[in-house]
Design a protein around this motif. Structure first.
Motif, PDB file in Angstrom:
ATOM      1  N   MET A  33     -22.871  -3.549  39.985  1.00 58.05           N
ATOM      2  CA  MET A  33     -24.067  -2.895  40.530  1.00 58.05           C
ATOM      3  C   MET A  33     -24.017  -2.845  42.055  1.00 58.05           C
ATOM      4  O   MET A  33     -24.371  -1.823  42.653  1.00 58.05           O
ATOM      5  N   PHE A  36     -21.445  -0.284  43.122  1.00 54.32           N
ATOM      6  CA  PHE A  36     -21.985   1.047  42.844  1.00 54.32           C
ATOM      7  C   PHE A  36     -23.032   1.416  43.888  1.00 54.32           C
ATOM      8  O   PHE A  36     -23.015   2.518  44.452  1.00 54.32           O
ATOM      9  N   ALA A  37     -23.945   0.500  44.171  1.00 53.52           N
ATOM     10  CA  ALA A  37     -25.007   0.757  45.159  1.00 53.52           C
ATOM     11  C   ALA A  37     -24.421   1.009  46.547  1.00 53.52           C
ATOM     12  O   ALA A  37     -24.881   1.896  47.268  1.00 53.52           O
ATOM     13  N   LEU A  40     -22.961   4.444  46.691  1.00 55.22           N
ATOM     14  CA  LEU A  40     -24.015   5.460  46.783  1.00 55.22           C
ATOM     15  C   LEU A  40     -24.793   5.363  48.095  1.00 55.22           C
ATOM     16  O   LEU A  40     -25.782   6.075  48.272  1.00 55.22           O
ATOM     17  N   ALA A  50     -30.255  -3.872  43.268  1.00 54.73           N
ATOM     18  CA  ALA A  50     -29.184  -3.591  42.314  1.00 54.73           C
ATOM     19  C   ALA A  50     -28.546  -4.896  41.843  1.00 54.73           C
ATOM     20  O   ALA A  50     -28.327  -5.103  40.640  1.00 54.73           O
ATOM     21  N   HIS A 110     -32.820  -0.561  30.564  1.00 54.84           N
ATOM     22  CA  HIS A 110     -31.366  -0.465  30.688  1.00 54.84           C
ATOM     23  C   HIS A 110     -30.636  -0.137  29.379  1.00 54.84           C
ATOM     24  O   HIS A 110     -29.443   0.137  29.403  1.00 54.84           O
ATOM     25  N   ARG A 133     -30.356   3.609  34.738  1.00 52.59           N
ATOM     26  CA  ARG A 133     -29.210   4.425  34.339  1.00 52.59           C
ATOM     27  C   ARG A 133     -27.921   3.868  34.934  1.00 52.59           C
ATOM     28  O   ARG A 133     -26.871   3.870  34.292  1.00 52.59           O
ATOM     29  N   MET A 134     -27.986   3.362  36.160  1.00 51.52           N
ATOM     30  CA  MET A 134     -26.831   2.688  36.768  1.00 51.52           C
ATOM     31  C   MET A 134     -26.486   1.424  35.984  1.00 51.52           C
ATOM     32  O   MET A 134     -25.323   1.170  35.663  1.00 51.52           O
ATOM     33  N   CYS A 138     -22.947   0.016  34.138  1.00 53.26           N
ATOM     34  CA  CYS A 138     -22.281  -1.228  34.543  1.00 53.26           C
ATOM     35  C   CYS A 138     -22.249  -2.225  33.391  1.00 53.26           C
ATOM     36  O   CYS A 138     -21.221  -2.878  33.146  1.00 53.26           O
ATOM     37  N   ILE A 175     -24.166  10.204  37.219  1.00 53.23           N
ATOM     38  CA  ILE A 175     -23.948   8.786  37.487  1.00 53.23           C
ATOM     39  C   ILE A 175     -22.618   8.348  36.879  1.00 53.23           C
ATOM     40  O   ILE A 175     -21.877   7.560  37.478  1.00 53.23           O
ATOM     41  N   GLU A 178     -19.796   9.376  39.249  1.00 53.61           N
ATOM     42  CA  GLU A 178     -19.760   8.491  40.419  1.00 53.61           C
ATOM     43  C   GLU A 178     -19.196   7.122  40.053  1.00 53.61           C
ATOM     44  O   GLU A 178     -18.370   6.570  40.782  1.00 53.61           O
ATOM     45  N   PHE A 179     -19.636   6.580  38.918  1.00 56.53           N
ATOM     46  CA  PHE A 179     -19.156   5.270  38.486  1.00 56.53           C
ATOM     47  C   PHE A 179     -17.649   5.309  38.245  1.00 56.53           C
ATOM     48  O   PHE A 179     -16.915   4.418  38.681  1.00 56.53           O
TER      49      PHE A 179
END
Length: 189
Positions: A33, A36-37, A40, A50, A110, A133-134, A138, A175, A178-179
């Motif tokens: 997380m 990822f954060a 972004l 996150a 989640h 959604r993130m 993860c 998402i 991006e992930f």
């Protein structure tokens, strides 16, 4: 970090330890997380949210018996119904703490899916909070790429293939892209 926050993080890690197959799952999800954060370009405060969402996401599993958490076979409908309560239980635990409202929200949703077939509420698409959604991605990626009581881990490539296949149904397509780019970049591919 406040004493209360430190205690909650320790509590969340202790809950993870009840599961003999994936004792550091929440820590790995929290790391994903944060990565990822940062990718972004979240603010420092959002990165902290996150992280905390990742480390706390399964805190509601305190109400799931260890025999179910550690079962080496497919869960029965009744057992799965018990597991499905953990996002709501966790969110309720967290929502009473000042400043944890967004974390509680991320935890509550989640396991929702963008196609509306998730739980606990069957939310669809953009109705699912972005952080949730993130977190779904993860959480799923870590679950796929680590040993489970009921199966061997997937390779990263296989897990990313699953995510691509489930993009638009289980996972948010944007998402997911991006992930995937974060994981690929971290592997130096």
């Amino acid at each position: 970090m406040t004493n209360e926050l430190t205690s909650f993080i320790k509590f969340a890690k202790a809950i993870d330890a009840r599961n003999s197959c994936n004792g550091k799952h929440s820590e790995r999800v929290a790391k994903l997380m944060v990565d990822f954060a940062e990718h972004l370009a979240f603010s420092r405060e959002e990165i902290n949210l996150a992280y905390l969402s990742g480390v706390m996401h399964d805190i509601g599993k305190i109400g799931v018996p260890e025999i179910i958490l550690n079962k080496p076979a497919r869960l029965t409908k009744r057992e799965f119904a018990i597991v499905k309560r953990h996002p709501g239980v966790g969110a309720e635990m967290l929502s009473g703490i000042s400043g944890f409202e967004k974390i509680a929200e991320a935890v509550r949703y989640h396991h929702e899916r963008v196609d509306g077939k998730g739980y606990p509420y069957g939310l669809q698409g953009q109705r699912i909070p972005f952080l949730s959604r993130m977190l779904a991605l993860c959480d799923a990626y870590d679950a796929m790429t680590t040993i489970r009581c009921y199966r061997k881990p997937f390779t990263s490539d296989r897990a990313l293939g699953e995510i691509a296949q489930l993009s638009g149904t289980q996972f948010d397509p944007e998402i997911s892209r991006e992930f995937t780019s974060i994981v690929v970049d971290s592997q130096g591919v």
